[in-house]
Design a protein around this motif. Structure first.
Motif, PDB file in Angstrom:
ATOM      1  N   ASN A 126     -47.427  53.945  68.369  1.00  0.00           N
ATOM      2  CA  ASN A 126     -47.184  53.644  67.164  1.00  0.00           C
ATOM      3  C   ASN A 126     -46.831  52.116  66.898  1.00  0.00           C
ATOM      4  OD1 ASN A 126     -47.468  56.352  66.680  1.00  0.00           O
ATOM      5  ND2 ASN A 126     -45.547  56.931  66.122  1.00  0.00           N
ATOM      6  N   TYR A 127     -47.470  51.835  65.787  1.00  0.00           N
ATOM      7  CA  TYR A 127     -47.365  50.222  65.410  1.00  0.00           C
ATOM      8  C   TYR A 127     -46.711  50.436  63.832  1.00  0.00           C
ATOM      9  CZ  TYR A 127     -48.345  45.326  64.276  1.00  0.00           C
ATOM     10  OH  TYR A 127     -48.010  44.023  63.773  1.00  0.00           O
ATOM     11  N   SER A 128     -45.586  49.970  63.988  1.00  0.00           N
ATOM     12  CA  SER A 128     -44.780  50.157  62.614  1.00  0.00           C
ATOM     13  C   SER A 128     -44.002  49.027  62.155  1.00  0.00           C
ATOM     14  CB  SER A 128     -43.772  51.070  62.853  1.00  0.00           C
ATOM     15  OG  SER A 128     -44.265  52.478  63.237  1.00  0.00           O
ATOM     16  N   VAL A 129     -44.485  48.322  61.179  1.00  0.00           N
ATOM     17  CA  VAL A 129     -44.062  46.955  60.403  1.00  0.00           C
ATOM     18  C   VAL A 129     -43.380  47.552  59.548  1.00  0.00           C
ATOM     19  CG1 VAL A 129     -44.709  44.889  59.250  1.00  0.00           C
ATOM     20  CG2 VAL A 129     -45.992  45.717  61.150  1.00  0.00           C
ATOM     21  N   PRO A 130     -42.130  47.148  58.979  1.00  0.00           N
ATOM     22  CA  PRO A 130     -41.477  47.677  57.929  1.00  0.00           C
ATOM     23  C   PRO A 130     -41.811  47.443  56.579  1.00  0.00           C
ATOM     24  CG  PRO A 130     -39.884  46.384  59.376  1.00  0.00           C
ATOM     25  CD  PRO A 130     -41.442  46.211  60.033  1.00  0.00           C
ATOM     26  N   GLY A 131     -42.135  48.534  55.900  1.00  0.00           N
ATOM     27  CA  GLY A 131     -42.728  48.285  54.742  1.00  0.00           C
ATOM     28  C   GLY A 131     -44.319  48.680  54.498  1.00  0.00           C
ATOM     29  N   GLN A 132     -44.830  48.884  55.587  1.00  0.00           N
ATOM     30  CA  GLN A 132     -46.306  49.158  56.064  1.00  0.00           C
ATOM     31  C   GLN A 132     -46.438  50.568  56.544  1.00  0.00           C
ATOM     32  OE1 GLN A 132     -48.400  46.014  57.644  1.00  0.00           O
ATOM     33  NE2 GLN A 132     -47.200  44.417  56.827  1.00  0.00           N
ATOM     34  N   ILE A 133     -47.741  51.208  56.227  1.00  0.00           N
ATOM     35  CA  ILE A 133     -48.106  52.314  56.990  1.00  0.00           C
ATOM     36  C   ILE A 133     -48.141  52.140  58.265  1.00  0.00           C
ATOM     37  CG2 ILE A 133     -50.142  54.014  57.178  1.00  0.00           C
ATOM     38  CD1 ILE A 133     -50.681  53.243  54.279  1.00  0.00           C
ATOM     39  N   THR A 134     -47.494  53.262  59.163  1.00  0.00           N
ATOM     40  CA  THR A 134     -47.640  53.335  60.433  1.00  0.00           C
ATOM     41  C   THR A 134     -49.008  53.315  61.134  1.00  0.00           C
ATOM     42  OG1 THR A 134     -45.333  54.025  60.785  1.00  0.00           O
ATOM     43  CG2 THR A 134     -46.723  54.314  62.566  1.00  0.00           C
ATOM     44  N   LEU A 135     -49.422  52.391  62.020  1.00  0.00           N
ATOM     45  CA  LEU A 135     -50.734  52.617  62.822  1.00  0.00           C
ATOM     46  C   LEU A 135     -50.475  53.442  64.091  1.00  0.00           C
ATOM     47  CD1 LEU A 135     -51.928  48.729  62.294  1.00  0.00           C
ATOM     48  CD2 LEU A 135     -52.087  50.600  60.848  1.00  0.00           C
ATOM     49  N   VAL A 136     -51.378  54.508  64.389  1.00  0.00           N
ATOM     50  CA  VAL A 136     -51.461  54.968  65.608  1.00  0.00           C
ATOM     51  C   VAL A 136     -52.633  54.423  66.419  1.00  0.00           C
ATOM     52  CG1 VAL A 136     -51.494  57.129  66.686  1.00  0.00           C
ATOM     53  CG2 VAL A 136     -50.664  57.101  64.535  1.00  0.00           C
ATOM     54  N   THR A 137     -52.114  53.720  67.549  1.00  0.00           N
ATOM     55  CA  THR A 137     -53.181  52.756  68.228  1.00  0.00           C
ATOM     56  C   THR A 137     -53.578  53.734  69.244  1.00  0.00           C
ATOM     57  OG1 THR A 137     -51.507  51.981  69.582  1.00  0.00           O
ATOM     58  CG2 THR A 137     -52.122  50.777  67.506  1.00  0.00           C
ATOM     59  N   GLN A 138     -54.667  53.396  70.037  1.00  0.00           N
ATOM     60  CA  GLN A 138     -55.089  54.072  71.428  1.00  0.00           C
ATOM     61  C   GLN A 138     -54.423  53.698  72.542  1.00  0.00           C
ATOM     62  OE1 GLN A 138     -59.248  54.772  71.903  1.00  0.00           O
ATOM     63  NE2 GLN A 138     -59.865  54.730  69.648  1.00  0.00           N
ATOM     64  N   GLU A 139     -54.079  52.330  72.411  1.00  0.00           N
ATOM     65  CA  GLU A 139     -53.456  51.820  73.816  1.00  0.00           C
ATOM     66  C   GLU A 139     -51.981  51.122  73.657  1.00  0.00           C
ATOM     67  OE1 GLU A 139     -56.254  48.927  75.785  1.00  0.00           O
ATOM     68  OE2 GLU A 139     -57.498  49.401  74.185  1.00  0.00           O
ATOM     69  N   GLY A 140     -51.503  51.286  72.513  1.00  0.00           N
ATOM     70  CA  GLY A 140     -50.215  50.709  72.295  1.00  0.00           C
ATOM     71  C   GLY A 140     -50.099  49.429  72.576  1.00  0.00           C
ATOM     72  N   ALA A 141     -49.035  48.821  73.236  1.00  0.00           N
ATOM     73  CA  ALA A 141     -48.751  47.303  73.254  1.00  0.00           C
ATOM     74  C   ALA A 141     -49.730  46.757  74.490  1.00  0.00           C
ATOM     75  CB  ALA A 141     -47.262  47.172  73.786  1.00  0.00           C
ATOM     76  N   ALA A 142     -50.234  47.730  75.309  1.00  0.00           N
ATOM     77  CA  ALA A 142     -51.066  47.238  76.460  1.00  0.00           C
ATOM     78  C   ALA A 142     -52.169  46.372  75.883  1.00  0.00           C
ATOM     79  CB  ALA A 142     -51.549  48.261  77.135  1.00  0.00           C
ATOM     80  N   ALA A 143     -52.822  46.940  74.626  1.00  0.00           N
ATOM     81  CA  ALA A 143     -54.181  46.145  74.192  1.00  0.00           C
ATOM     82  C   ALA A 143     -53.415  44.748  73.774  1.00  0.00           C
ATOM     83  CB  ALA A 143     -54.663  46.870  73.118  1.00  0.00           C
ATOM     84  N   VAL A 144     -52.440  44.462  73.101  1.00  0.00           N
ATOM     85  CA  VAL A 144     -51.722  43.317  72.687  1.00  0.00           C
ATOM     86  C   VAL A 144     -51.460  42.512  73.857  1.00  0.00           C
ATOM     87  CG1 VAL A 144     -49.959  42.114  71.089  1.00  0.00           C
ATOM     88  CG2 VAL A 144     -50.867  44.503  70.550  1.00  0.00           C
ATOM     89  N   ASN A 145     -50.819  42.950  74.953  1.00  0.00           N
ATOM     90  CA  ASN A 145     -50.407  42.101  76.043  1.00  0.00           C
ATOM     91  C   ASN A 145     -51.955  41.620  76.629  1.00  0.00           C
ATOM     92  OD1 ASN A 145     -47.678  41.785  76.343  1.00  0.00           O
ATOM     93  ND2 ASN A 145     -47.765  44.089  76.842  1.00  0.00           N
TER      94      ASN A 145
END
Length: 275
Positions: A126-145
């Motif tokens: 889950n990618y949750s920025v305060p005040g925004q809709i939560t994004l359910v990603t496929q890879e999580g932080a791994a894709a960002v890294n």
């Protein structure tokens, strides 16, 4: 192609990617965005049949004349904003080109400023920025890294220059899908990226082209960051298109979409001349 699925609680991602290599070999994988990159020999692009939960929030205005903050303290905007004086692009379309030129000319800085800060908002997938809709990603932080690592290793390459015919081709596809609600690279009239580009110009000499499509992002930076991260895309084809030094020309179109609120088609080329 990148699609964001919207529900009342979560912004869900599902991906379909298609890439044609210079050799003509096709690589299909279950991903979030759809991209093509092609050199000289044409090949067919499959239809995308993805579906999504209808959006529950209003679509952002994709035609308003309101450039986003360019973060001028960190960048040479005069050199990178190659579309600033172009009259056939909207402000968000100009922002897309500016963001791509930032990452192409200084990928390490782009990762530090705009990609790495996203890590703090992950909780599992889950990618949750305060005040925004939560994004359910496929890879999580791994894709960002993985994106951060790739950009830290990447070399600086040329900035892209806008080409009118490429933007007209991109806008045709965006306008078509805004009416039909379809996704993918093929138009409702069976047009392909190549045929749309050739409608407004010609290729000559040693030429190449590619196309990225994203759905659901509302700003130029979000569009580019999402394509760079390429969550769920095994070959990271959208990032490769953005960082492809063979591409020197660019066109983009941003508009509304009945299922995903927004869509952005970006076309890349070398050896192209508008009519």
């Amino acid at each position: 192609m990148k699609i964001k699925f919207i529900s009342t609680m979560f912004l869900l991602w599902a991906l379909i990617s298609f890439k044609v290599f210079a050799s003509g070999e096709a690589d299909n994988s279950s991903t979030f965005w759809e991209d093509t990159a092609k050199s000289k020999s044409p090949a067919a692009t499959p239809e995308d049949t993805s579906t999504a939960i209808p959006p529950t929030t209003a679509a952002p205005n994709t035609t308003a004349n309101n450039r986003a903050d360019p973060d001028a303290s960190n960048w040479n905007i005069a050199a990178l904003d190659t579309a600033t004086n172009v009259t056939y692009l909207t402000d968000i379309e100009k922002d897309v080109i500016l963001e791509m030129n930032k990452v192409r000319t200084n990928p390490k800085k782009y990762a530090e400023l705009y990609i790495q800060p996203r890590l703090r908002y992950f909780n599992g997938r889950n990618y949750s920025v305060p005040g925004q809709i939560t994004l359910v990603t496929q890879e999580g932080a791994a894709a960002v890294n993985a994106c951060i690592t790739a950009l830290n290793r990447a070399n600086s390459i040329n900035a892209l220059v806008p080409e009118k015919g490429l933007s007209l081709a991109a806008k045709d596809h965006v306008n078509d899908q805004s009416k039909t609600g379809q996704t993918g690279h093929n138009g409702s009239d069976r047009s392909t990226p190549e045929s749309r580009m050739k409608k407004y110009g010609t290729f000559s000499g040693s030429w190449t082209y590619g196309e990225n499509i994203s759905y659901g992002d509302a700003t130029g930076r979000e569009i580019v960051c999402s394509l760079l991260i390429d969550d769920g895309v095994p070959n990271r084809g959208h990032r490769e298109n953005i960082m492809n030094r063979a591409f020197t020309q660019v066109g983009t179109g941003v508009g509304s979409h009945t299922q995903y609120r927004t869509s952005c088609t970006t076309t890349y080329a070398n050896g192209y001349r508008s009519n």
